[in-house]
Design a protein around this motif. Structure first.
Motif, PDB file in Angstrom:
ATOM      1  N   ARG A   1       0.835  -1.210   0.000  1.00 26.68           N
ATOM      2  CA  ARG A   1       0.000   0.000   0.000  1.00 26.68           C
ATOM      3  C   ARG A   1       0.870   1.261   0.000  1.00 26.68           C
ATOM      4  NH1 ARG A   1      -5.543  -0.396   1.430  1.00 26.68           N
ATOM      5  NH2 ARG A   1      -6.189  -2.565   1.658  1.00 26.68           N
TER       6      ARG A   1
ATOM      7  N   GLU B   1      -5.958 -13.246   0.624  1.00 26.58           N
ATOM      8  CA  GLU B   1      -6.830 -12.237   1.241  1.00 26.58           C
ATOM      9  C   GLU B   1      -6.261 -10.837   1.051  1.00 26.58           C
ATOM     10  OE1 GLU B   1      -8.668 -11.038   5.622  1.00 26.58           O
ATOM     11  OE2 GLU B   1      -7.792 -13.014   5.319  1.00 26.58           O
TER      12      GLU B   1
ATOM     13  N   GLU C   1      -7.468  -7.375  -1.155  1.00 24.30           N
ATOM     14  CA  GLU C   1      -7.510  -6.007  -0.640  1.00 24.30           C
ATOM     15  C   GLU C   1      -6.769  -5.042  -1.575  1.00 24.30           C
ATOM     16  OE1 GLU C   1      -5.816  -6.228   3.234  1.00 24.30           O
ATOM     17  OE2 GLU C   1      -7.495  -7.349   4.094  1.00 24.30           O
TER      18      GLU C   1
ATOM     19  N   GLU D   1      -8.904  -4.403  -4.618  1.00 23.44           N
ATOM     20  CA  GLU D   1      -9.983  -3.460  -4.319  1.00 23.44           C
ATOM     21  C   GLU D   1      -9.455  -2.027  -4.344  1.00 23.44           C
ATOM     22  OE1 GLU D   1     -13.137  -3.855  -4.061  1.00 23.44           O
ATOM     23  OE2 GLU D   1     -13.320  -6.036  -3.969  1.00 23.44           O
TER      24      GLU D   1
END
Length: 225
Positions: free
Chosen positions: A149, A175, A179, A182
């Motif tokens: 991120r 998982e 994320e 998304e």
């Protein structure tokens, strides 16, 4: 009609003076999302490196964010990269600097002036990727998903026209990969074009988009008529 943010015409993509892809022609429009797939060594990374001018364009022509690749002087490469966001699989964060300092480093390198303005932009992109409170941490204190991120935040600093992502979920568990996808979807819906190299075909099924496939020295386009 808007001008494409990426355009190649009969291009040859080379790696160590060897052609890995030939006759490459495609356009990526503003706000479009496309996957880049193919076996290891098929030319995916070389194609991305050509688009951000880390490798020279062979035969043919190309333009990215308004910059012509074939005749791009070395001194203009930094200006091209200011219009791009680049996301790497292996993060490439500076381990001896905080997250905020990693981002300030990019802003300084790309000509941002004014400490308050830089601090505001750093906080904006960290908030955008859901990490508003990690600016003072060192990268190794973050999880793999959090580090990715930060890499995406770094790529967004200069409000790029297009995001080039090379296996951005390759080192992440399923998982966390979801994320990150998304987050990419949010960025794409806000108007940034994305070209993402990946081996993860589960993501292609879950988030269907146009697919560009490197195979046998050619680039095959799922959108071709």
């Amino acid at each position: 009609m808007t001008e494409p943010v990426v355009e190649l015409r009969e291009a040859t993509i080379t790696q160590e003076a060897r052609a890995v892809l030939e006759g490459v022609s495609f356009e990526l429009d503003k706000g479009e999302f496309a996957y880049l797939v193919g076996r290891t060594g098929s030319g995916k990374s070389s194609l991305l490196k050509t688009l951000y001018a880390d490798l020279p364009l062979g035969a043919g022509s190309g333009a990215v964010a308004g910059f012509a690749l074939g005749r791009l002087p070395q001194g203009k490469v930094p200006y091209l990269r200011r219009r791009l966001g680049i996301v790497f699989q292996d993060f490439q964060l500076l381990g001896d600097r905080t997250v905020a300092d990693n981002l300030h480093f990019v802003l300084n390198a790309t000509g941002w002036r004014g400490k308050a303005k830089r601090q505001q932009r750093v906080q904006e992109v960290l908030t955008q990727v859901g990490l508003s409170n990690v600016g003072n941490r060192l990268p190794h204190r973050l999880s793999g998903g959090e580090q990715q991120r930060v890499v995406i935040a770094r790529a967004l600093l200069n409000e790029p026209l297009v995001l080039l992502a090379d296996e951005p979920t390759g080192n992440l568990d399923p998982e966390v990969a979801t994320e990150i996808m998304e987050l990419f979807r949010e960025i794409n819906h806000a108007g940034t074009a994305i070209l993402m190299a990946t081996h993860n075909f589960q993501l292609l099924d879950k988030y269907p988009h146009r697919v560009l496939t490197c195979r046998d020295g050619q680039l095959l386009d799922s959108a071709a008529r």
